[in-house]
Motif scaffolding. Sequence first.
Motif, PDB file in Angstrom:
ATOM      1  N   TYR A 130       0.867  -1.050   0.116  1.00 49.29           N
ATOM      2  CA  TYR A 130       0.020  -0.019  -0.041  1.00 49.29           C
ATOM      3  C   TYR A 130       0.904   1.350  -0.065  1.00 49.29           C
ATOM      4  N   LEU A 153       0.654   5.573   0.304  1.00 49.28           N
ATOM      5  CA  LEU A 153      -0.019   6.820   0.527  1.00 49.28           C
ATOM      6  C   LEU A 153       1.066   7.929   0.045  1.00 49.28           C
ATOM      7  N   HIS A 155      -3.827   7.135  -3.112  1.00 51.70           N
ATOM      8  CA  HIS A 155      -3.920   5.922  -2.907  1.00 51.70           C
ATOM      9  C   HIS A 155      -3.521   4.704  -3.832  1.00 51.70           C
TER      10      HIS A 155
END
Length: 899
Positions: free
Chosen positions: A725, A727, A753
């Motif tokens: 992930y 950000l 994102h």
Amino acid sequence: MSRTGTLLLFLLLWATALFAQDNPSDARYPLPRRVMPLEKALMKLTEAGAEIVYRPDQIPDLALRVPGGRRTIEGWLGFLLRDTELKYEQLSTGFLVLPDPDLLSREFSVYGVVTDATSGERLIGAALRQPDTETGALANEYGFYTLGIRGGRRILRASYIGYTTQEIDLVLRSDTLINIALRPDSELPPIIVTAVSDTAQSLFLTESGIRIGRKEVSLLGGPGGEADPLRMARLLPGVTSGADGVGGLFIRGGEAGHNLVLLDGVPVYNLSHAAGLFSIFSNEAIRRIDLYKDAIPARFGGRIGGVLDVHTRDGNLYEPEINVGSSLLAAKFSGEGPIEEGKSSFLITGRYFWARELLRRFSRVYKENNGRDGETDYQVYDVNFKLNQQINDRSRIYFSFYKGLDDYTNLTDQTDTVTVLNDLGAVFRYGNPQHRSEDVSWGNTVAALRYNYVFNDRLFGNFRLSYSDLRVRATFETSDSLNEVRSEAKSGEIFSGRYASDIKQIGLAFDGQYGRSGGAQLRFGVSLDAHRFLPRLNSGAIPLSRHEEVESFGSNSGMHRPVQLATYASYRGEYKSIAYRFGLRAQVWRNRRNYYHLMPRLLVAGKLNAKTNWRISYDQTVQPIHLISSTIISLPSDLWIPSTSLIVPATSEQFSVQLTRRLSPGLQLELGAYHRDMKGLVDFDEGGAANGSWEENVSVGDGFANGIELTLRRSTGKIRGWFNYTLAQSRREFEDLQINLGRPFPFRYDRRHSFNAIMMWQLSPRTTATVSWRFGTGAAFSLSTQSVLLPNPAEEDLSEIPIDVFRERNGFRLPANHRLDVNVQTVIANDTKKGMVHTLNFGVYNLYNRKNPIYYDIRTQYYSRDGTILPNRNFVQVYIAPMLPTFSYQLKFNPKTRK
């Protein structure tokens, strides 16, 4: 015989016997030809009369293959003790065998190359370790290593992911050349992408590159069945692209033109086929790819983004091998084998887009079903060729060549009819013909001649002569007319243009590597590059036929011939438990003005505990060439332009940190964060770049990017893969008011994102299923709701051209981009007697048929209301790949075995 003669003979024999007794070292003693323990060999010599003194507890348990025969005591002791830590001394009473006290205090160099035992391919990044001292080294990009080790009996351990670890027992008495050949592991190999063996993690503390292996790339599959290394790269944290790969590769908020892409050390200026659907890198030709997002080594320069370092295979040194196959898009071929077994080899690969005719037929039917005429045509091919020849034990020469071409044509015609009834009851019929044509071709040519030389046990050098060329040609024309049928009155808009970009680069470089004690290493080098840039763009509100041909307009007035000189040095070492790598790169760019830059690089890494590593890095980079895009046309209109007296080089500073936690063998968690400041970014003014004078129609601004990356990776076992992930945020600002009125705006591919997941499941020894899913916030897009007509200063009659008006640069967000792909690879036959291997890949690309938009196009339709014709501007979502089946077949065989 007289008494005198007899006496002389007696004296001679007596003197000879006496001399022999005084010089026992000249006597020859026998040993039988057999394998025997060292101590037993010494005992047999003493039994034969040799005066040898030793302590049995100091004699190692070592079996020797004795050649037999007679030798002097010194001759036998030199042979018997050569692989031990013992030495001998001659005393008045005989010979004394004892441990060598100086041997353990001296340091010697062990050096050589690490190769694949079955093919002879150099194993880049192979780990060499001495287990008892924890010192080690990594093989460089040519498989060369050098390691300082204390003298005496030592164990050298060589390992590489996917290969059986090899241990070498040796006794060091001098600098020693040891070439190591590792055999592929028959067990399930770990996933190669960033995989590091648990026992060698400390060696990789200063290795910041992410490795991408060709085996995993083949398991992932791709559109139509085309395996592509860049598809694997896009699944890594901090790496994004446009929908279906369109637009290029974007690393940590940088643009596609900010990345340094190297093919065997040579810069490549365009890495995409089919607008990014797959790359120019054929998986059959690739040995390994190293991707650098941060902690970039000082030997890389010239760009402010990431680095994609692509290494091609050398070709099998021992056995010929042929691969033939096809996907739903392209046919491919590769051949390799020895020229002189063990010393020289060749490799050739090729791909051809055979689905061209199918695309033309499908596009015609598709357009007919939507009320349009025309077709789409696309032609793609690429070729890789490589030769390598060993000159002697210290040197080898390489020649590599790549050439690829894309040729795209799209033609669309559509005519609508509008009927108008005025207040008097008169009927008017209007035709609305719309025309759109695009013709784009581009191609890369890359060549390199490299010469490796091992100067001594610690110094390795590589000399390189390189050539890179990119040639782009494009034409476009759009028209939207409104014609009254009976009176033949006409009105409407037309816009067209021609675009070209030519780049050539010739370079000469030297890279050196010097190994020091304790695993420390110094890398240094120098390079000289001569460039030629010729960007050309001409557009306006006239038919395409009225534009001059690209070769004629502007002649060579816009040509630039900059020269770049660069040098670097980088030192890698360790202080206590802290590993570090410090580098400095100096660069001079000359193009109507001189620019001088010094770029420091620093990486510091260590261990918090036995399972947790940390890393901090700082990078300063400079880019004297810029990739800019015109906002006038929606075609790929990228121009590579050099820094000039008016345009300064772009610079970047990046600070990053990373923590890695080993949760269990083969399972690890990574957390990283970064911040980048970019200055000197270049882009076209809004509405600018309609015609050739690009240097006066660009603005210079700044930008920044920051983000947090989290990855959970499993590299061993039947189920392997990772989840990550990111950000992130990336923004731009141009203060001269020419772009977005000087206000900050998001980067085109700013994805707040991003989530990627890949799972490789070994169903059986022959079959592997791979599932990948990706999600990203929609790209930022400049959506125009209206256009205005402005005079075109390039035309004498000041004809007007339509300019789109945007409320805010990249102020609109496309829908979220996500897609699920499935691929199954199976070996359906493996006839080792005939040397044939059949491999089948099948699956589905975009399984749930997500239509990820690349951009929105504006199409005008006319309608009648109250006797007046009014335009209706419709936003049409443009996307490339719906749900598609994927299939590929490959046959690999050894022609020598078949005979």
